[in-house]
Design a protein around this motif. Structure first.
Motif, mmCIF file in Angstrom:
data_model
loop_
_atom_site.group_PDB
_atom_site.id
_atom_site.type_symbol
_atom_site.label_atom_id
_atom_site.label_comp_id
_atom_site.label_asym_id
_atom_site.label_seq_id
_atom_site.Cartn_x
_atom_site.Cartn_y
_atom_site.Cartn_z
ATOM 1 N N TYR A 1 0.815 -1.218 0.000
ATOM 2 C CA TYR A 1 0.000 0.000 0.000
ATOM 3 C C TYR A 1 0.849 1.268 0.000
ATOM 4 O O TYR A 1 0.416 2.325 -0.481
ATOM 5 C CB TYR A 1 -0.959 -0.005 1.193
ATOM 6 C CG TYR A 1 -0.357 0.451 2.495
ATOM 7 C CD1 TYR A 1 -0.398 1.793 2.871
ATOM 8 C CD2 TYR A 1 0.274 -0.453 3.351
ATOM 9 C CE1 TYR A 1 0.163 2.226 4.057
ATOM 10 C CE2 TYR A 1 0.840 -0.026 4.540
ATOM 11 C CZ TYR A 1 0.778 1.311 4.892
ATOM 12 O OH TYR A 1 1.344 1.727 6.065
ATOM 13 N N ASP B 1 -5.140 0.030 -4.958
ATOM 14 C CA ASP B 1 -6.453 0.209 -4.357
ATOM 15 C C ASP B 1 -7.003 -1.180 -4.005
ATOM 16 O O ASP B 1 -6.397 -2.206 -4.333
ATOM 17 C CB ASP B 1 -7.400 0.916 -5.330
ATOM 18 C CG ASP B 1 -6.761 2.160 -5.948
ATOM 19 O OD1 ASP B 1 -6.272 2.996 -5.175
ATOM 20 O OD2 ASP B 1 -6.752 2.265 -7.200
ATOM 21 N N ARG C 1 -9.844 3.737 -2.380
ATOM 22 C CA ARG C 1 -8.837 4.352 -3.249
ATOM 23 C C ARG C 1 -7.612 4.736 -2.426
ATOM 24 O O ARG C 1 -7.716 5.344 -1.364
ATOM 25 C CB ARG C 1 -9.420 5.591 -3.946
ATOM 26 C CG ARG C 1 -8.430 6.372 -4.781
ATOM 27 C CD ARG C 1 -9.128 7.511 -5.523
ATOM 28 N NE ARG C 1 -9.934 8.328 -4.642
ATOM 29 C CZ ARG C 1 -9.462 9.338 -3.908
ATOM 30 N NH1 ARG C 1 -8.155 9.639 -3.955
ATOM 31 N NH2 ARG C 1 -10.259 10.043 -3.132
ATOM 32 N N ASN C 2 -6.448 4.380 -2.947
ATOM 33 C CA ASN C 2 -5.182 4.663 -2.279
ATOM 34 C C ASN C 2 -4.701 6.056 -2.672
ATOM 35 O O ASN C 2 -4.314 6.302 -3.814
ATOM 36 C CB ASN C 2 -4.145 3.611 -2.681
ATOM 37 C CG ASN C 2 -2.885 3.678 -1.852
ATOM 38 O OD1 ASN C 2 -2.569 4.697 -1.271
ATOM 39 N ND2 ASN C 2 -2.160 2.573 -1.809
ATOM 40 N N PHE D 1 -5.928 5.320 2.598
ATOM 41 C CA PHE D 1 -7.083 4.873 1.829
ATOM 42 C C PHE D 1 -8.324 5.716 2.132
ATOM 43 O O PHE D 1 -8.606 6.063 3.289
ATOM 44 C CB PHE D 1 -7.389 3.406 2.128
ATOM 45 C CG PHE D 1 -6.384 2.463 1.534
ATOM 46 C CD1 PHE D 1 -6.475 2.093 0.205
ATOM 47 C CD2 PHE D 1 -5.342 1.977 2.297
ATOM 48 C CE1 PHE D 1 -5.549 1.226 -0.356
ATOM 49 C CE2 PHE D 1 -4.411 1.109 1.748
ATOM 50 C CZ PHE D 1 -4.500 0.736 0.414
#
Length: 364
Positions: free
Chosen positions: A30, A97, A111-112, A117
């Motif tokens: 991430y 994501d 959504r990253n 997030f």
């Protein structure tokens, strides 16, 4: 941990020492630091179905896992039961994501934003609550945008659900015994009534037989009559509005169109799937399967999902492959599918409960 010679030794991880009732574990980077972080999709607080346990994002810090959920993805706790997670890049910005699906929940997209997030405010998908069991990224029309097949419990089940008539679950200690009781309910003539009959309901809660001396009196009672308005108001309540498995067709800019999978694909719980270009036309097809032998009380087992091939229509969905050419039968309580390559040959593996692994060679 792998010592580099193919020998594994268990490394204690404090964050994993407490019990979880989980369904899926997914790797994700991430923060784009080059190592593997972990997303855990949890189902329920043990012994407390359908009350959801929080899912987790664990950051890899030099091989040790640290819970970063509250800092990085605090809204993950809001989604409820999680049965499956797919890692994807929804907007093509190079950051991972993800999408979650689960029972009594909608479809939630995260959504990253450069390592943090944000849950997308997608009312259509968030409110599309079902008994979602699986999700698979694909590209049904080869337009370069990720589409998603989402597996539901299917319509070959005694329960019904729609947006106009949601199917509901209530959880509370209705009989004051200190134990959590579960009540499934459907609408009838404008009021919600129990799905289970007097005999089954009173076996769970004997006070029902005392309150309703006859089957006729129970049959004419609403949920409020049986359990009381206060208990229902205080209960943990969730609902499902669809049991259909679907394709989310990506229209670009974060917009999806929902297409139902073909009729035969709705006849069983879609627990898992793999994508393969089986007819070599340049478009991704699907092999799907899933059975649930251990169903809840008064519901026959869902044992029709012994494998099905769906071919891409090259546009917005799938059709059933010719059964002479694409027939597949996987006996047993099928739970998951995976393809692997061995010596330039491709094989389909099918895992089942209380049974041996099934292996099929994929011929094109």
């Amino acid at each position: 941990m792998n010592d580099g010679q193919g020998v594994f030794n268990r490394r204690s991880q404090k964050v994993l020492d407490k019990p979880y009732s989980g369904k899926c574990v997914t790797k994700i980077d991430y923060d784009r630091d080059g190592d593997i972080d972990i997303l855990i999709g949890n189902r329920i607080i043990p012994q407390s179905y359908p009350i959801a346990a929080p899912s987790l994002l664990l950051e890899n810090e030099n091989g040790m896992l640290v819970d970063r959920t509250k800092d990085i993805v605090p809204q993950l706790a809001e989604v409820g039961i999680v049965n499956d997670i797919v890692i994807t890049d929804l907007n093509g910005d190079g950051w991972d994501d993800f999408i979650t699906v689960g029972e009594w929940t909608g479809i939630h997209r995260f959504r990253n934003d450069h390592g943090v997030f944000v849950k997308e405010q997608d009312t259509l998908l968030r409110n599309l609550a079902g008994w979602w069991l699986s999700i698979q990224e694909t590209d049904v029309n080869s337009d370069g945008k990720p589409d998603f097949v989402v597996g539901n419990v299917g319509e070959n089940i005694k329960h019904k659900a729609s947006k106009d008539k949601p199917f509901k679950v209530y959880a509370n200690d209705f009989d004051n015994t200190g134990n959590l009781d579960i009540v499934l309910s459907s609408p009838y003539k404008g009021e919600y009534v129990p799905v289970r009959g007097r005999e089954c309901s009173s076996q769970q809660m004997p006070m029902i037989a005392e309150k309703f001396k006859t089957y006729s009196s129970f049959a004419q009672a609403s949920l409020v009559d049986i359990y009381g308005e206060d208990k229902l108001t205080d209960a943990y309540v969730r609902q499902a509005v669809t049991f259909k498995s679907i394709l989310l067709l990506n229209n670009g800019e974060g917009d999806f169109t929902i297409h139902n999978l073909p009729h035969y694909a709705q006849m069983f719980p879609l627990l898992d799937m793999v994508e393969e270009d089986l007819n070599q036309d340049g478009f991704a097809d699907l092999i799907i399967a899933g059975c649930i032998y251990d169903t809840e009380v008064e519901t026959p087992r869902l044992d029709n999902g012994h494998g099905l091939v769906l071919l891409s229509n090259k546009s917005d969905g799938y059709f059933l492959g010719d059964q002479d050419q694409y027939r597949i039968f996987i006996p047993g309580d099928v739970k998951s599918l995976q393809t692997i390559a061995i010596a330039d040959e491709e094989y389909l593996l099918a895992a089942k409960n209380d049974d041996v692994l099934s292996i099929f060679k994929v011929d094109r």
